[in-house]
Design an enzyme around this catalytic site. Structure first.
Site, PDB file in Angstrom:
ATOM      1  N   ASP A  50       0.882  -1.159   0.000  1.00 59.02           N
ATOM      2  CA  ASP A  50       0.000   0.000   0.000  1.00 59.02           C
ATOM      3  C   ASP A  50       0.922   1.213   0.000  1.00 59.02           C
ATOM      4  O   ASP A  50       1.579   1.495   1.008  1.00 59.02           O
ATOM      5  CB  ASP A  50      -0.886  -0.038   1.250  1.00 59.02           C
ATOM      6  CG  ASP A  50      -1.733   1.220   1.390  1.00 59.02           C
ATOM      7  OD1 ASP A  50      -1.571   2.157   0.578  1.00 59.02           O
ATOM      8  OD2 ASP A  50      -2.550   1.269   2.324  1.00 59.02           O
ATOM      9  N   TYR A  77      -9.650  15.385 -16.887  1.00 56.11           N
ATOM     10  CA  TYR A  77      -8.449  14.739 -16.304  1.00 56.11           C
ATOM     11  C   TYR A  77      -8.014  15.512 -15.054  1.00 56.11           C
ATOM     12  O   TYR A  77      -7.483  14.949 -14.098  1.00 56.11           O
ATOM     13  CB  TYR A  77      -7.334  14.650 -17.349  1.00 56.11           C
ATOM     14  CG  TYR A  77      -6.299  13.581 -17.037  1.00 56.11           C
ATOM     15  CD1 TYR A  77      -6.671  12.243 -16.880  1.00 56.11           C
ATOM     16  CD2 TYR A  77      -4.959  13.914 -16.896  1.00 56.11           C
ATOM     17  CE1 TYR A  77      -5.721  11.272 -16.602  1.00 56.11           C
ATOM     18  CE2 TYR A  77      -4.004  12.940 -16.617  1.00 56.11           C
ATOM     19  CZ  TYR A  77      -4.398  11.626 -16.469  1.00 56.11           C
ATOM     20  OH  TYR A  77      -3.459  10.661 -16.183  1.00 56.11           O
ATOM     21  N   LYS A 114       0.311  14.289 -12.957  1.00 55.69           N
ATOM     22  CA  LYS A 114       1.203  13.711 -13.984  1.00 55.69           C
ATOM     23  C   LYS A 114       2.318  14.690 -14.354  1.00 55.69           C
ATOM     24  O   LYS A 114       3.439  14.274 -14.670  1.00 55.69           O
ATOM     25  CB  LYS A 114       0.413  13.292 -15.224  1.00 55.69           C
ATOM     26  CG  LYS A 114      -0.525  12.088 -15.019  1.00 55.69           C
ATOM     27  CD  LYS A 114       0.201  10.814 -14.634  1.00 55.69           C
ATOM     28  CE  LYS A 114      -0.705   9.593 -14.782  1.00 55.69           C
ATOM     29  NZ  LYS A 114      -0.050   8.360 -14.267  1.00 55.69           N
TER      30      LYS A 114
HETATM   31  C1  N5H Z   1      -9.296  12.475 -19.771  1.00 55.38           C
HETATM   32  C2  N5H Z   1      -9.363  11.220 -19.372  1.00 55.38           C
HETATM   33  C3  N5H Z   1     -10.639  10.645 -18.866  1.00 55.38           C
HETATM   34  C4  N5H Z   1     -11.063  11.203 -17.487  1.00 55.38           C
HETATM   35  C5  N5H Z   1     -10.106  10.958 -16.384  1.00 55.38           C
HETATM   36  C6  N5H Z   1      -9.670   9.735 -15.999  1.00 55.38           C
HETATM   37  C7  N5H Z   1      -8.593   9.584 -15.044  1.00 55.38           C
HETATM   38  C8  N5H Z   1      -8.106   8.389 -14.721  1.00 55.38           C
HETATM   39  C9  N5H Z   1      -6.920   8.221 -13.811  1.00 55.38           C
HETATM   40  C10 N5H Z   1      -7.208   7.839 -12.383  1.00 55.38           C
HETATM   41  C11 N5H Z   1      -5.936   7.366 -11.761  1.00 55.38           C
HETATM   42  C12 N5H Z   1      -8.270   6.772 -12.292  1.00 55.38           C
HETATM   43  C13 N5H Z   1      -8.829   6.577 -10.880  1.00 55.38           C
HETATM   44  O1  N5H Z   1      -8.237   6.970  -9.902  1.00 55.38           O
HETATM   45  C14 N5H Z   1     -10.126   5.852 -10.763  1.00 55.38           C
HETATM   46  C15 N5H Z   1     -10.642   5.848  -9.328  1.00 55.38           C
HETATM   47  O2  N5H Z   1     -11.256   7.077  -9.036  1.00 55.38           O
HETATM   48  C16 N5H Z   1     -11.682   4.772  -9.098  1.00 55.38           C
HETATM   49  N1  N5H Z   1     -11.220   3.466  -9.512  1.00 55.38           N
HETATM   50  C17 N5H Z   1     -10.531   2.649  -8.689  1.00 55.38           C
HETATM   51  O3  N5H Z   1     -10.213   2.957  -7.557  1.00 55.38           O
HETATM   52  C18 N5H Z   1     -10.149   1.319  -9.265  1.00 55.38           C
HETATM   53  C19 N5H Z   1     -10.899   0.271  -8.480  1.00 55.38           C
HETATM   54  C20 N5H Z   1      -8.633   1.157  -9.216  1.00 55.38           C
HETATM   55  C21 N5H Z   1      -8.186  -0.172  -9.745  1.00 55.38           C
HETATM   56  O4  N5H Z   1      -8.093   2.159 -10.029  1.00 55.38           O
HETATM   57  C22 N5H Z   1      -6.934   2.701  -9.630  1.00 55.38           C
HETATM   58  N2  N5H Z   1      -6.469   3.709 -10.360  1.00 55.38           N
HETATM   59  O5  N5H Z   1      -6.328   2.270  -8.652  1.00 55.38           O
HETATM   60  C23 N5H Z   1      -8.134  10.352 -19.356  1.00 55.38           C
HETATM   61  C24 N5H Z   1      -8.202   9.173 -20.282  1.00 55.38           C
HETATM   62  C25 N5H Z   1      -8.437   9.612 -21.722  1.00 55.38           C
HETATM   63  C26 N5H Z   1      -6.856   8.398 -20.200  1.00 55.38           C
HETATM   64  C27 N5H Z   1      -6.604   7.747 -18.864  1.00 55.38           C
HETATM   65  C28 N5H Z   1      -7.589   6.748 -18.374  1.00 55.38           C
HETATM   66  C29 N5H Z   1      -5.481   8.137 -18.184  1.00 55.38           C
HETATM   67  C30 N5H Z   1      -5.005   7.580 -16.895  1.00 55.38           C
HETATM   68  O6  N5H Z   1      -4.221   8.265 -16.198  1.00 55.38           O
HETATM   69  O7  N5H Z   1      -5.356   6.457 -16.511  1.00 55.38           O
END
Ligand code: N5H
Length: 245
Positions: free
Chosen positions: A55, A146, A153
């Site tokens: 973690d 984003y 990032k």
């Molecule tokens: C412009 C975009 C689309 C909108 C933004 C998306 C951002 C994504 C990044 C973050 C890290 C995703 C995230 O934290 C999701 C969480 O809120 C909920 N999900 C979770 O907790 C799941 C269960 C776990 C497995 O996920 C994580 N991250 O631990 C960007 C897209 C076009 C591109 C993209 C998707 C970029 C990116 O940074 O991933």
């Protein structure tokens, strides 16, 4: 770091590294994920992978990872950092609405984790090594929704440059891959994701979206000796989309 399922970028990279004969160590955020990842591992050629809980929000866990590897007598040659997190409510609407806690969480999990893990693993890389993290174009341009992840990032990419300077004297290189959008768990629930993919297909120089294998190929290059003089770099693996105005 960062295999959630078979669609994860980290998993695409792991498969490619396995093909190249690497021994792999996977980190999982919680014990709940152990069964999932162990099922995936049965598909690898090498069956000597280690799975360790980590973690990244806990310093003791990061120290524990290094201590565990030390105890196992493992020498580390590479690190793939493919983790990020932001609150879903901060990934929609206006960036200006980002709260203090949401800002902290995104930066701690998505940026500080790279710094802390790199520091912890440094003594385990006596032969030098290569560290690779994953970023996205939203750090350089405004990509609606984003939001705080774009700011995180940007900090991640700057951290790559500072880490490259610090670790260069130990023969450790640090680079980032700026991947085009891929349907992963991270992208799950992103409204309009299909529309984003469609724009890439129409406008990117290569007129297509990218695959896990596209990213994995560049990751293998960065983790290998072929890239021995490349450090502090951000390589776009996005079918060329970033060059378009
Ligand atoms: C412009 C975009 C689309 C909108 C933004 C998306 C951002 C994504 C990044 C973050 C890290 C995703 C995230 O934290 C999701 C969480 O809120 C909920 N999900 C979770 O907790 C799941 C269960 C776990 C497995 O996920 C994580 N991250 O631990 C960007 C897209 C076009 C591109 C993209 C998707 C970029 C990116 O940074 O991933």
């Amino acid at each position: 770091m960062g295999v959630a399922n078979e669609r994860s970028i980290a998993w695409g990279i792991a498969r490619a590294l396995d093909r190249e004969g690497a021994r792999l160590v996977f980190t999982i955020r919680s014990p709940r994920r152990r069964k999932n990842i162990e099922a995936l591992l049965t598909g690898l050629t090498r069956q000597d992978a280690l799975v360790i809980e980590l973690d990244v929000e806990r310093d003791e866990a990061i120290d524990g990872l290094a201590a565990f590897l030390q105890k196992e007598g493992v020498t580390v040659h590479g690190l793939v950092h493919s983790v990020a997190l932001a609150r879903p409510e901060e990934l929609a609407g206006e960036f200006i609405a980002t709260g203090r806690e949401g800002f902290r969480l995104a930066h701690e999990v998505s940026v500080y984790s790279l710094v802390a893990v790199s520091r912890a693993l440094r003594p385990l890389m006596p032969d030098g090594g290569s560290i690779v993290t994953l970023t996205y174009l939203g750090s350089e341009r405004v990509v609606p929704n984003y939001n705080v992840m774009g700011v995180a990032k940007a900090a991640l990419e700057a951290s790559v440059r500072y880490l490259a300077y610090d670790l260069g004297k130990d023969g450790i290189r640090v680079n980032a891959i700026s991947a085009g959008p891929i349907r992963t768990v991270s992208a799950r629930g992103v409204s309009g994701f299909s529309a984003i993919l469609k724009v890439i297909e129409e406008r990117a120089p290569l007129r297509r979206n990218i695959t896990l294998e596209d990213v994995a190929g560049v990751a293998v290059f960065l983790l290998s000796d072929l890239s021995r003089a490349v450090t502090g770099e951000v390589i776009h693996v996005d079918a060329g989309y970033h060059v378009m105005g």
